[in-house]
Design an enzyme around this catalytic site. Sequence first.
Site, PDB file in Angstrom:
ATOM      1  N   ASN A  35      -4.090   4.777 -13.905  1.00 28.94           N
ATOM      2  CA  ASN A  35      -5.275   3.934 -14.209  1.00 28.94           C
ATOM      3  C   ASN A  35      -6.430   4.874 -14.486  1.00 28.94           C
ATOM      4  OD1 ASN A  35      -4.898   4.391 -11.107  1.00 28.94           O
ATOM      5  ND2 ASN A  35      -7.109   4.140 -11.400  1.00 28.94           N
ATOM      6  N   MET A  77      -4.851  10.313  -3.446  1.00 26.87           N
ATOM      7  CA  MET A  77      -4.967  10.302  -1.976  1.00 26.87           C
ATOM      8  C   MET A  77      -3.807  11.044  -1.311  1.00 26.87           C
ATOM      9  SD  MET A  77      -5.923   6.284  -1.605  1.00 26.87           S
ATOM     10  CE  MET A  77      -7.032   5.479  -2.775  1.00 26.87           C
ATOM     11  N   SER A  78      -3.209  11.993  -2.028  1.00 25.74           N
ATOM     12  CA  SER A  78      -2.052  12.691  -1.437  1.00 25.74           C
ATOM     13  C   SER A  78      -2.013  14.132  -1.915  1.00 25.74           C
ATOM     14  CB  SER A  78      -0.762  11.971  -1.846  1.00 25.74           C
ATOM     15  OG  SER A  78      -0.526  12.102  -3.229  1.00 25.74           O
ATOM     16  N   HIS A 134      -3.925  -1.853  -6.881  1.00 25.33           N
ATOM     17  CA  HIS A 134      -2.676  -1.115  -6.618  1.00 25.33           C
ATOM     18  C   HIS A 134      -1.542  -1.583  -7.531  1.00 25.33           C
ATOM     19  CE1 HIS A 134       0.104   1.398  -4.414  1.00 25.33           C
ATOM     20  NE2 HIS A 134       0.846   0.362  -4.099  1.00 25.33           N
ATOM     21  N   TYR A 175      -4.408   8.425   5.022  1.00 23.38           N
ATOM     22  CA  TYR A 175      -5.107   7.151   5.244  1.00 23.38           C
ATOM     23  C   TYR A 175      -4.324   6.176   6.113  1.00 23.38           C
ATOM     24  CZ  TYR A 175      -2.233   5.452   1.302  1.00 23.38           C
ATOM     25  OH  TYR A 175      -1.199   5.146   0.480  1.00 23.38           O
ATOM     26  N   GLU A 176      -3.032   6.430   6.292  1.00 22.69           N
ATOM     27  CA  GLU A 176      -2.248   5.552   7.161  1.00 22.69           C
ATOM     28  C   GLU A 176      -2.602   5.771   8.633  1.00 22.69           C
ATOM     29  OE1 GLU A 176       2.081   5.059   5.489  1.00 22.69           O
ATOM     30  OE2 GLU A 176       1.301   7.018   4.893  1.00 22.69           O
ATOM     31  N   ALA A 223       0.762   9.429  -8.034  1.00 21.67           N
ATOM     32  CA  ALA A 223       0.021   8.550  -8.932  1.00 21.67           C
ATOM     33  C   ALA A 223      -1.450   8.915  -8.760  1.00 21.67           C
ATOM     34  CB  ALA A 223       0.249   7.097  -8.536  1.00 21.67           C
ATOM     35  N   SER A 277       4.076   7.392  -5.543  1.00 16.71           N
ATOM     36  CA  SER A 277       4.072   5.935  -5.707  1.00 16.71           C
ATOM     37  C   SER A 277       4.744   5.494  -6.996  1.00 16.71           C
ATOM     38  CB  SER A 277       2.642   5.395  -5.776  1.00 16.71           C
ATOM     39  OG  SER A 277       2.004   5.524  -4.559  1.00 16.71           O
ATOM     40  N   HIS A 301       0.796   9.312   4.176  1.00 16.41           N
ATOM     41  CA  HIS A 301      -0.572   9.529   3.698  1.00 16.41           C
ATOM     42  C   HIS A 301      -1.509   9.651   4.889  1.00 16.41           C
ATOM     43  CE1 HIS A 301       1.456   7.561   0.304  1.00 16.41           C
ATOM     44  NE2 HIS A 301       0.661   8.311  -0.446  1.00 16.41           N
TER      45      HIS A 301
HETATM   46  N1  HPA Z   1      -8.052   6.765  -7.079  1.00 14.12           N
HETATM   47  C1  HPA Z   1      -7.430   7.293  -6.010  1.00 14.12           C
HETATM   48  N2  HPA Z   1      -6.125   7.301  -5.887  1.00 14.12           N
HETATM   49  C2  HPA Z   1      -5.383   6.761  -6.874  1.00 14.12           C
HETATM   50  C3  HPA Z   1      -5.958   6.204  -8.000  1.00 14.12           C
HETATM   51  C4  HPA Z   1      -7.374   6.198  -8.108  1.00 14.12           C
HETATM   52  O1  HPA Z   1      -7.974   5.723  -9.093  1.00 14.12           O
HETATM   53  N3  HPA Z   1      -4.942   5.758  -8.788  1.00 14.12           N
HETATM   54  C5  HPA Z   1      -3.794   6.056  -8.141  1.00 14.12           C
HETATM   55  N4  HPA Z   1      -4.039   6.671  -6.974  1.00 14.12           N
END
Ligand code: HPA
Length: 272
Positions: free
Chosen positions: A235, A211-212, A247, A85-86, A113, A30, A83
């Site tokens: 983050n 998530m990847s 996001h 989740y998609e 990310a 991402s 992903h």
């Molecule tokens: N959690 C899950 N996936 C993420 C995060 C997070 O805080 N930041 C970027 N991808």
Amino acid sequence: MGIFEKIQEAKNYIDGKTSVVPETGIVLGSGLGEFADFVENKTVISYGDIPNFKNVSVKGHAGNLVLGEVKGKKVVVLQGRYHFYEGHEIGDVVFPVRVIASLGIKNLILTNAAGGIKENFTPGDLMIITDHINLMATNPLTGKNDERLGPRFPDMSSIYSRRLSGIIEEKSKILDIDVRSGVYAGLKGPSYETPAEIRMLSTIGADAVGMSTVPESIAARHMGVEIAGISCITNMAAGISKKPLDHKEVTETADRVKNDFIALLNDVVPEI
Ligand code: HPA
């Protein structure tokens, strides 16, 4: 058609578009897709044109397979990923990585990310993935095993290569980029975690969460590829930061560090 034949069909299509035989694969996470612009003498193929690839839906993910060179090194870049989740089948999530492995890459750099769990991480840090925890409640190797791809029970005890991590560390020092290292926990998403989940992840030894990457690592390692992983800590994870997760923060932070990230990859890729 079996998985092996589907991979061959995609490989044949790609082979027909370029004479490049890549040695290194790179998956861009991402907000990190811009690295693909630095590939020289490139052939760009849209995922939608490759047999057996799905269409990509997430903002910030382009959906191109880019073949070319980085400082003379032959590379294939996946600009955008699928992903879990998609709603894709896990086999479709890892399909592009299996295809680039079949093109003959020896090593693969997976990027993503991620949310920072370890207290001394700060948004904008880059983290070398030393190991992962698969919390996706699935595994891309589920089902009948095709021995032409790899063994039924592949060893995962050194899934992320010490050799490749060492090169990343060395190049980051030369560039004066502070790089951390840690364990990545892969969850299915798409909701971000709760603070209680993050406390649990911290307790079980995770330093970052995303998530990847985990399914792709497993599938590529199954096929014998040497792997490095780099997370961009975009983050702090839920409950560690007082702010709600968004996001937008993920893409903004990735955008802020992308120059360091690109410089690092440009120096690492020719050396691996
Ligand atoms: N959690 C899950 N996936 C993420 C995060 C997070 O805080 N930041 C970027 N991808």
